[in-house]
Design a protein around this motif. Structure first.
Motif, PDB file in Angstrom:
ATOM      1  N   GLU A   1       2.150  -6.340   3.486  1.00 16.89           N
ATOM      2  CA  GLU A   1       3.370  -7.157   3.290  1.00 16.89           C
ATOM      3  C   GLU A   1       4.308  -6.083   2.673  1.00 16.89           C
ATOM      4  O   GLU A   1       4.096  -5.135   2.036  1.00 16.89           O
ATOM      5  N   ALA A   2       5.525  -6.362   3.381  1.00 18.46           N
ATOM      6  CA  ALA A   2       6.714  -5.421   3.055  1.00 18.46           C
ATOM      7  C   ALA A   2       7.654  -6.281   1.910  1.00 18.46           C
ATOM      8  O   ALA A   2       7.563  -7.531   1.701  1.00 18.46           O
ATOM      9  N   TYR A   3       8.242  -5.294   1.082  1.00 19.46           N
ATOM     10  CA  TYR A   3       9.066  -5.850   0.103  1.00 19.46           C
ATOM     11  C   TYR A   3      10.131  -4.722  -0.452  1.00 19.46           C
ATOM     12  O   TYR A   3       9.828  -3.525  -0.059  1.00 19.46           O
ATOM     13  N   ASP A   4      11.407  -5.321  -0.752  1.00 23.22           N
ATOM     14  CA  ASP A   4      12.314  -4.347  -1.281  1.00 23.22           C
ATOM     15  C   ASP A   4      12.196  -3.819  -2.660  1.00 23.22           C
ATOM     16  O   ASP A   4      12.638  -4.473  -3.675  1.00 23.22           O
TER      17      ASP A   4
ATOM     18  N   ALA B   1       1.051  -1.175  -0.074  1.00 18.72           N
ATOM     19  CA  ALA B   1       0.168  -0.209   0.137  1.00 18.72           C
ATOM     20  C   ALA B   1       0.748   1.278   0.138  1.00 18.72           C
ATOM     21  O   ALA B   1       0.696   2.224  -0.738  1.00 18.72           O
ATOM     22  N   GLN B   2       1.937   1.221   0.611  1.00 16.16           N
ATOM     23  CA  GLN B   2       2.594   2.475   0.754  1.00 16.16           C
ATOM     24  C   GLN B   2       3.342   2.707  -0.500  1.00 16.16           C
ATOM     25  O   GLN B   2       3.533   3.837  -1.118  1.00 16.16           O
ATOM     26  N   ALA B   3       3.931   1.377  -0.960  1.00 17.15           N
ATOM     27  CA  ALA B   3       4.369   1.643  -2.495  1.00 17.15           C
ATOM     28  C   ALA B   3       3.532   2.340  -3.650  1.00 17.15           C
ATOM     29  O   ALA B   3       3.898   3.087  -4.373  1.00 17.15           O
ATOM     30  N   ILE B   4       2.373   1.876  -3.393  1.00 20.51           N
ATOM     31  CA  ILE B   4       1.432   2.388  -4.305  1.00 20.51           C
ATOM     32  C   ILE B   4       1.030   3.696  -4.241  1.00 20.51           C
ATOM     33  O   ILE B   4       1.162   4.419  -5.267  1.00 20.51           O
ATOM     34  N   VAL B   5       0.810   4.347  -2.958  1.00 18.60           N
ATOM     35  CA  VAL B   5       0.755   5.769  -2.457  1.00 18.60           C
ATOM     36  C   VAL B   5       2.013   6.541  -3.352  1.00 18.60           C
ATOM     37  O   VAL B   5       1.942   7.599  -3.683  1.00 18.60           O
ATOM     38  N   ARG B   6       3.116   5.882  -2.898  1.00 20.19           N
ATOM     39  CA  ARG B   6       4.428   6.572  -3.306  1.00 20.19           C
ATOM     40  C   ARG B   6       4.580   6.785  -4.903  1.00 20.19           C
ATOM     41  O   ARG B   6       4.764   7.988  -5.581  1.00 20.19           O
ATOM     42  N   TYR B   7       4.250   5.704  -5.574  1.00 22.04           N
ATOM     43  CA  TYR B   7       4.165   5.674  -6.877  1.00 22.04           C
ATOM     44  C   TYR B   7       3.248   6.736  -7.728  1.00 22.04           C
ATOM     45  O   TYR B   7       3.500   7.476  -8.400  1.00 22.04           O
TER      46      TYR B   7
END
Length: 623
Positions: free
Chosen positions: A194-197, A11-17
């Motif tokens: 879930e976390a991912y690099d 979710a964090q990755a989506i918002v930042r993207y």
């Protein structure tokens, strides 16, 4: 091997993207996403909700209904000519499926909206979860699969790294003038957290360039020859003219060639109402001139239109036996309709390219004069329609006239369903390309107030006049609260005619006497819904949502209410009652096909069926 990474939840990755996505057209660049509407539940609160909490610069807007927040986002995009939109997030199950209607409306109207519905657990460790649909023969299916047919791009993210491929695909579709619509990324609630690099390059600023493609050179030559050979050409201007910012190019083209312009719902405003080449509304809700000229035209030049049944009067509008078509459209699917010579390209660029090949071409002086005469005579009919019919109650046409005359050229009238759109299509005097905002691809009841919210967010400098009937208001009015919460001012004209007036009129034309279309109590003796009118106080209902409410019952009180609403800094509802019958009839070949029972004991139904059969004789295919 990826050297630079950052650990984020999905979710964090989506918002930042999303926060780093921009569009550019004609040298102007802006952020594509203006924020996110959302209603949180267990399916997204710990994922997307947490990400929005962590990144407050990506503004969150609190909605009251999932369908409404999609409508608001689509309306925002429409006012921005598809160069910006919002995101909508919901929980799983009912929250997700509530967005289906909004998704369908966005896709049908070719407007970009990104949907992030929560989904079932990808791990299936907990199965079934709360609000999960169990599909017995396929456990990977959830209610979110319902979004497939109403989305232009659909994906389910079951592993974090899938975002790296899926997000650019989603943006490609959203920013494409030819492919755009609702885009759905289903997010299982466990995967959201879930976390991912992720590679840091994914979150760099990305600018999506909106090109202005032109058609094949040979097809442009053929089109110019067809136009030169035509005696009575007609342009049908659709929403693509406005979305591509082609109104000035169209104006120059019409003035140079003398070719008249008729407008679809989405295309209204392509020319100012008083332009000599403007015939106004086209088709089933068309003006006298537009329908007369379309019946005799030997060449139709469709620009940015998808030829809905209202535009074509259910394929009875174009009656010249030798009529042919040229279609200018950025979407090949639409360009090939009506067996047309297809000019697949941007509306503005194609109009300019075509005009360059038509130097010295013009229609005859007599044809120009005929068009101008229709323009002037229709304006006189509009003035007549705006006159009062009674002292104690305003007609719908009179209300439209009062708002039209009071509003500034840059102000916006917004509507979607019922009999209002047809009357607005014919009567509203457009003075600005964005001054007429109708959702008529889906004609979705309930769009109006949510759409007004999105439109005002897109252009806060304009006054937004939302015109809504009692039926639509009762379906979806709660986002008056959102307007109050965000200090977004709307002027809502709430017209009460005690039922589904538009369908009531249609029902009577089919011989059904308005059955089931009025808001009446059930009569004890007849057993039918033909008793007294229901004692619903819509004014008090609107007041309870936080709006300022101003009743109006005469031209003077209505004008005073409009002025008070304009002077106010909060959302105002002007409440007015009208008679339930429509006041504006169709003109010329203004027919719309609605199936009528082939067998009935009622003479009125039999007569209506026979009339339908006679009208169907005028339907044709265009080869």
């Amino acid at each position: 091997m990826i050297k630079n990474t950052i650990k984020l939840t999905v979710a964090q990755a989506i918002v930042r993207y999303l926060d780093q996505q921009y569009v550019e057209r004609d040298g102007n660049s802006n952020k594509f996403f203006a924020g996110c509407f959302g209603i949180f539940g267990h399916g997204n609160v710990g994922g997307v909700g947490q990400a929005l909490f962590e990144y407050p610069d990506f503004r969150y807007y609190q909605a009251r209904n999932e369908q409404a927040m999609v409508h608001a986002s689509a309306a925002y995009s429409k006012m921005k000519n598809r160069l910006s939109t919002l995101v909508c997030t919901s929980s799983i199950g009912p929250g997700a499926t509530n967005m289906l209607t909004g998704a369908a409306a966005a896709t049908i109207n070719r407007l970009p909206v990104l949907l992030l519905p929560g989904d079932i657990f990808a791990s299936r460790h907990v199965d079934p979860v709360l609000q999960q649909l169990e599909y017995f023969s396929a456990p990977d299916i959830s209610v979110n699969d319902c979004f497939r047919p109403v989305s232009r791009f659909w994906d389910r993210i079951t592993r974090p790294e899938q975002l790296i491929a899926s997000l650019p695909q989603a943006l490609r579709v959203l920013t494409s003038p030819s492919d755009t619509g609702a885009v759905t990324l289903c997010l299982p609630q466990d995967v959201q957290t879930e976390a991912y690099d992720f590679p840091t390059e994914l979150f760099q600023k990305k600018v999506w360039y909106i090109a202005r493609p032109t058609p094949d050179h040979e097809l442009l030559n053929r089109a110019s020859l067809k136009i030169r050979a035509a005696k009575k050409p007609l342009i049908v201007a659709g929403g693509g003219v406005i979305y591509s910012d082609a109104t000035e190019a169209l104006k120059r083209f019409a003035e140079a060639t003398g070719i008249p312009v008729a407008e679809t719902f989405a295309g209204k405003g392509a020319l100012p109402y008083d332009h000599p080449q403007s015939l106004g509304a086209m088709g089933a809700t068309g003006t006298e001139g537009a329908n007369a000229i379309s019946a005799e035209a030997d060449l139709i030049i469709g620009i940015g239109t998808r030829y809905s049944d209202f535009t074509t009067a259910s394929n009875t509008a174009f009656r010249n036996p030798d009529v042919s078509f040229i279609n200018i459209n950025v979407t090949a699917f639409d360009a090939y309709k009506q067996f047309a010579l297809p000019l697949v390209g941007d509306a503005r660029a194609t109009i300019e390219a075509l005009q360059a090949k038509l130097v010295s071409y013009s229609v005859t002086d007599s044809y120009r004069e005929k068009i101008t005469a229709f323009n002037r005579s229709w304006d006189a009919k509009v003035s007549e329609a705006f006159l009062p019919l009674a002292e104690d109650r305003l007609s719908q046409a009179e209300i439209i006239g009062l708002v039209n005359n009071f509003s500034a050229p840059e102000d916006v009238v917004l509507c979607a369903a019922g009999s209002l759109p047809g009357d607005l299509h014919k009567l509203w005097r457009t003075r600005d390309p964005k001054g007429f905002h109708l959702e008529y691809g889906f004609s979705c009841m309930g769009y109006e107030i949510a759409g007004g919210l999105g439109a005002k967010m897109a252009c806060p400098e304009r006054e937004i006049y939302v015109m809504v009937g009692d039926a639509s208001f009762l379906m979806l009015s709660a986002d008056v609260i959102t307007a109050i919460q965000e200090r977004i001012k709307l002027t809502i004209i709430l017209i009460n005619n005690h039922g589904y007036a538009s369908i009531g009129g249609l029902s009577k034309s089919l011989g059904l006497e308005g059955f089931g279309t009025q808001y009446r109590s059930r009569d004890v003796e007849s057993g039918q819904l033909d008793g007294d009118l229901l004692p619903v106080d819509l004014a008090e209902n609107a007041r309870s949502l936080g709006a300022q409410v101003l009743p109006a019952h005469s031209p003077d009180t209505f004008k005073k209410a409009l002025q008070m609403a304009k002077d106010s800094d909060c959302t105002t509802v002007i409440y007015v009652e009208t008679t339930p019958e429509r006041k504006m009839a169709g003109y010329g070949h203004a027919w719309w096909e609605v199936p009528i029972a082939a067998v009935s004991q009622q003479q009125a139904v039999q007569e209506a069926h026979q009339k339908m059969r006679e009208n169907k004789k005028n339907q044709r295919y265009h080869f």
